[in-house]
Write a protein that holds these residues in place. Sequence first.
Motif, mmCIF file in Angstrom:
data_model
loop_
_atom_site.group_PDB
_atom_site.id
_atom_site.type_symbol
_atom_site.label_atom_id
_atom_site.label_comp_id
_atom_site.label_asym_id
_atom_site.label_seq_id
_atom_site.Cartn_x
_atom_site.Cartn_y
_atom_site.Cartn_z
ATOM 1 N N ALA A 180 0.827 -1.210 0.000
ATOM 2 C CA ALA A 180 0.000 0.000 0.000
ATOM 3 C C ALA A 180 0.862 1.260 0.000
ATOM 4 C CB ALA A 180 -0.938 -0.009 1.205
ATOM 5 N N ASP A 181 2.059 1.192 0.598
ATOM 6 C CA ASP A 181 2.976 2.336 0.633
ATOM 7 C C ASP A 181 4.324 1.892 0.068
ATOM 8 O OD1 ASP A 181 4.471 4.563 1.100
ATOM 9 O OD2 ASP A 181 3.938 4.764 3.214
ATOM 10 N N PRO A 182 4.466 1.852 -1.275
ATOM 11 C CA PRO A 182 5.692 1.311 -1.877
ATOM 12 C C PRO A 182 6.939 2.114 -1.532
ATOM 13 C CG PRO A 182 4.294 2.333 -3.547
ATOM 14 C CD PRO A 182 3.493 2.280 -2.299
ATOM 15 N N THR A 183 6.809 3.435 -1.390
ATOM 16 C CA THR A 183 7.979 4.258 -1.103
ATOM 17 C C THR A 183 8.605 3.891 0.237
ATOM 18 O OG1 THR A 183 7.005 6.074 -2.368
ATOM 19 C CG2 THR A 183 8.823 6.625 -0.873
ATOM 20 N N ALA A 184 7.772 3.769 1.263
ATOM 21 C CA ALA A 184 8.273 3.400 2.579
ATOM 22 C C ALA A 184 8.884 2.006 2.563
ATOM 23 C CB ALA A 184 7.144 3.473 3.602
ATOM 24 N N PHE A 185 8.292 1.099 1.781
ATOM 25 C CA PHE A 185 8.793 -0.267 1.709
ATOM 26 C C PHE A 185 10.182 -0.303 1.070
ATOM 27 C CE2 PHE A 185 9.066 -4.444 -0.423
ATOM 28 C CZ PHE A 185 8.891 -5.273 0.668
ATOM 29 N N VAL A 186 10.362 0.426 -0.030
ATOM 30 C CA VAL A 186 11.665 0.466 -0.705
ATOM 31 C C VAL A 186 12.724 1.061 0.210
ATOM 32 C CG1 VAL A 186 12.948 1.517 -2.606
ATOM 33 C CG2 VAL A 186 10.712 0.494 -3.035
ATOM 34 N N GLN A 187 12.369 2.132 0.925
ATOM 35 C CA GLN A 187 13.321 2.754 1.833
ATOM 36 C C GLN A 187 13.725 1.798 2.950
ATOM 37 O OE1 GLN A 187 14.808 5.829 1.412
ATOM 38 N NE2 GLN A 187 16.103 5.039 3.061
ATOM 39 N N ALA A 188 12.747 1.022 3.437
ATOM 40 C CA ALA A 188 13.039 0.058 4.492
ATOM 41 C C ALA A 188 13.996 -1.013 3.996
ATOM 42 C CB ALA A 188 11.747 -0.572 5.000
ATOM 43 N N ILE A 189 13.837 -1.449 2.751
ATOM 44 C CA ILE A 189 14.736 -2.457 2.182
ATOM 45 C C ILE A 189 16.144 -1.889 2.061
ATOM 46 C CG2 ILE A 189 15.269 -3.722 0.067
ATOM 47 C CD1 ILE A 189 12.336 -4.245 -0.277
ATOM 48 N N ARG A 190 16.246 -0.632 1.627
ATOM 49 C CA ARG A 190 17.563 0.002 1.514
ATOM 50 C C ARG A 190 18.233 0.121 2.876
ATOM 51 N NH1 ARG A 190 15.574 4.846 -2.554
ATOM 52 N NH2 ARG A 190 15.520 3.585 -4.481
ATOM 53 N N ASP A 191 17.452 0.523 3.870
ATOM 54 C CA ASP A 191 18.010 0.655 5.207
ATOM 55 C C ASP A 191 18.461 -0.686 5.767
ATOM 56 O OD1 ASP A 191 17.534 3.349 5.102
ATOM 57 O OD2 ASP A 191 15.684 3.276 6.273
ATOM 58 N N ALA A 192 17.678 -1.746 5.472
ATOM 59 C CA ALA A 192 18.064 -3.078 5.933
ATOM 60 C C ALA A 192 19.360 -3.513 5.272
ATOM 61 C CB ALA A 192 16.954 -4.083 5.645
ATOM 62 N N GLY A 193 19.486 -3.234 3.966
ATOM 63 C CA GLY A 193 20.696 -3.604 3.245
ATOM 64 C C GLY A 193 21.924 -2.864 3.721
ATOM 65 N N SER A 194 21.739 -1.637 4.187
ATOM 66 C CA SER A 194 22.866 -0.830 4.660
ATOM 67 C C SER A 194 23.196 -1.086 6.125
ATOM 68 C CB SER A 194 22.566 0.660 4.459
ATOM 69 O OG SER A 194 21.479 1.058 5.289
ATOM 70 N N GLY A 195 22.373 -1.925 6.788
ATOM 71 C CA GLY A 195 22.604 -2.216 8.196
ATOM 72 C C GLY A 195 22.148 -1.117 9.125
ATOM 73 N N ALA A 196 21.219 -0.263 8.672
ATOM 74 C CA ALA A 196 20.731 0.844 9.494
ATOM 75 C C ALA A 196 19.924 0.346 10.687
ATOM 76 C CB ALA A 196 19.896 1.807 8.656
ATOM 77 N N PRO B 197 -4.500 -6.918 5.239
ATOM 78 C CA PRO B 197 -3.767 -6.172 6.268
ATOM 79 C C PRO B 197 -2.708 -7.074 6.901
ATOM 80 C CG PRO B 197 -6.150 -5.960 6.557
ATOM 81 C CD PRO B 197 -5.935 -7.057 5.578
ATOM 82 N N VAL B 198 -1.473 -6.581 6.940
ATOM 83 C CA VAL B 198 -0.377 -7.393 7.468
ATOM 84 C C VAL B 198 0.523 -6.555 8.371
ATOM 85 C CG1 VAL B 198 -0.268 -9.045 5.564
ATOM 86 C CG2 VAL B 198 1.002 -6.904 5.392
ATOM 87 N N HIS B 199 1.155 -7.255 9.296
ATOM 88 C CA HIS B 199 2.227 -6.675 10.113
ATOM 89 C C HIS B 199 3.530 -7.138 9.476
ATOM 90 C CE1 HIS B 199 4.306 -5.148 13.649
ATOM 91 N NE2 HIS B 199 4.953 -6.290 13.726
ATOM 92 N N VAL B 200 4.350 -6.207 9.009
ATOM 93 C CA VAL B 200 5.553 -6.517 8.242
ATOM 94 C C VAL B 200 6.785 -6.406 9.130
ATOM 95 C CG1 VAL B 200 6.965 -5.882 6.243
ATOM 96 C CG2 VAL B 200 4.488 -5.690 6.119
ATOM 97 N N VAL B 201 7.658 -7.406 9.011
ATOM 98 C CA VAL B 201 8.966 -7.380 9.676
ATOM 99 C C VAL B 201 10.025 -7.505 8.594
ATOM 100 C CG1 VAL B 201 10.464 -8.430 11.402
ATOM 101 C CG2 VAL B 201 7.985 -8.495 11.714
ATOM 102 N N ILE B 202 10.896 -6.520 8.495
ATOM 103 C CA ILE B 202 11.934 -6.488 7.457
ATOM 104 C C ILE B 202 13.289 -6.629 8.141
ATOM 105 C CG2 ILE B 202 12.990 -5.128 5.612
ATOM 106 C CD1 ILE B 202 10.304 -3.738 5.250
ATOM 107 N N ALA B 203 14.072 -7.606 7.690
ATOM 108 C CA ALA B 203 15.369 -7.862 8.322
ATOM 109 C C ALA B 203 16.391 -8.236 7.264
ATOM 110 C CB ALA B 203 15.251 -8.975 9.360
ATOM 111 N N GLN B 204 17.657 -7.953 7.555
ATOM 112 C CA GLN B 204 18.742 -8.305 6.662
ATOM 113 C C GLN B 204 18.884 -9.817 6.561
ATOM 114 O OE1 GLN B 204 21.056 -6.399 4.744
ATOM 115 N NE2 GLN B 204 21.491 -8.453 3.998
ATOM 116 N N GLY B 205 19.072 -10.354 5.355
ATOM 117 C CA GLY B 205 19.284 -11.775 5.159
ATOM 118 C C GLY B 205 20.716 -12.170 5.445
ATOM 119 N N GLU B 206 21.013 -13.449 5.196
ATOM 120 C CA GLU B 206 22.370 -13.940 5.462
ATOM 121 C C GLU B 206 23.373 -13.365 4.470
ATOM 122 O OE1 GLU B 206 22.498 -18.147 5.645
ATOM 123 O OE2 GLU B 206 21.209 -18.297 7.412
ATOM 124 N N GLN B 207 22.933 -13.082 3.256
ATOM 125 C CA GLN B 207 23.800 -12.510 2.237
ATOM 126 C C GLN B 207 23.593 -11.002 2.176
ATOM 127 O OE1 GLN B 207 26.038 -14.416 0.769
ATOM 128 N NE2 GLN B 207 25.197 -16.230 1.840
#
Length: 366
Positions: free
Chosen positions: A68-84, A103-113
Motif C-alpha cells: 500500500a505504501d511502496p515508497t516506505a517499503f523500498v526505503q526500508a529495504i535500503r536501510d536493511a541492506g545498509s545495516g541501518a 492487512p499485514v504486520h511486516v517485519v523487514i530484516a537483513q538476510g544472510e547474504q
Amino acid sequence: MSIPEPLPAAPAARTSPDAAFAAFDRLATLIAVVGEDARIRFANTALENAWGLSRLNLHGLALDRCMADPTAFVQAIRDAGSGAFSALRYDTQLLRPGQEALPVHVVIAQGEQPDQVVIEMLPLDTQARHEREDRLLAEAQAHKELVRNLAHEIKNPLGGLRGAAQLLEMELEDPALKDYTQVIVREADRLQALVDRMLAPHRSAPKREWVNIHEVCEHVQRLVLAEFPSGLTVVRDYDASIPEFQGDRERLIQAVLNIVRNAAQALVPQMREGTACITLRTRVARQITLGRQRHKLALELLVIDNGPGIAPGLLEQVFYPLVTGKADGTGLGLTLAQSFVQQHQGLIECESAPGHTVFRVTIPLG
C-alpha cells in the motif's frame, strides 16, 4: 493501484528453495526473500497460498508495487541492506490481484547474504488471535492464583464459624434458637462446597489415557437431553477421521458438559417453542498456534447454539470466576471448563451474536 505482472525469471535464477530457505516453508507466516531491487527471489508456501500463485509465478515480482505504501517499503529495504537497523516493523496492506487487500504486520530484516532482505508478513487477524490467546492464558493463570489464595483465606475462618455454631447449638435449650444455628451450619457447608469446586482443577494432575472425543460428546449429549428432555435438539456433526489422543476423559467430559449445559440453560425460551438447537461439531485443524507453540494437528470442537447470545459487556468476562449472567449461577462452570482444557495445552474461545453463539475448544493432537 495496478499490480505489475511478474517478470520472466532469468535463465540462471533458481526457482526452487535452496537449503537456506527451505525452513521458511514450515512457517505459517508469509515469507519473501527479496534483493535490493525489491524483486522476489523466494516465496514460502504460506505466501503462495495467500496470494494464490505459485512461487514460480511470484519469482521476479516487484514486491514494493504490491504494498500500500511502496515508497516506505523500498526505503526500508535500503536501510536493511545498509545495516541501518536489525529489524523494522510496521503495519500495511498487501495488494493481491483479484482479491481484497490483506492487512499485514511486516517485519523487514537483513538476510544472510548482503544482497538479501527477508520480509515476514503476519496477517493482522492472526496477530490479533495470538494476542487474544496470550490474554486468555495470562488471565487463566491470574485467576488460578486468585482462586487458590481466596479459597485458603475462606476455608480457615469458615471451619471455625461452623464449629462455633455447632458448639452454640449444644448449649441452647430453646429448639427455635437451634434453627438459627442450623442455618449457619448449612450455609457454611454450602460455602465449603463452593470453595471445593473452585479448587477442583488444581488438586491433582490430569490423568493420561486414550480419549475419543466423540465418546465424550455422546456422553455429554445424553446427559443434557436427560436434563432437558423436551424442546431441545442436539445435532452431531462429527469428523470420523479425528484420532484418539492422550487426555483426562472425566475432565474433558466435565468441560464439554459445562459448555453445553450453559447453552441449554440459555435456550429455555426456545425450548418452549420447540426451536432450541445445539450443534456439536468436530473438525481437524492444521498448523494451529496455541500458547505461541505450533501444532501440526489439533482437535477443534465447536458448541453452537441458536440462543439469545451473550451480552457484549459479559462476553469478555465469561471465563472469569464468579462472573455469571444467571440469577442462580455460581460463575464457575466456564472457568472450570477453561482450566480443564488448558491442562490439555488447549484453549476455549467464544464468539456470540443474537441467535448464534459459538464456543470453540481447541486441543493439540499429539
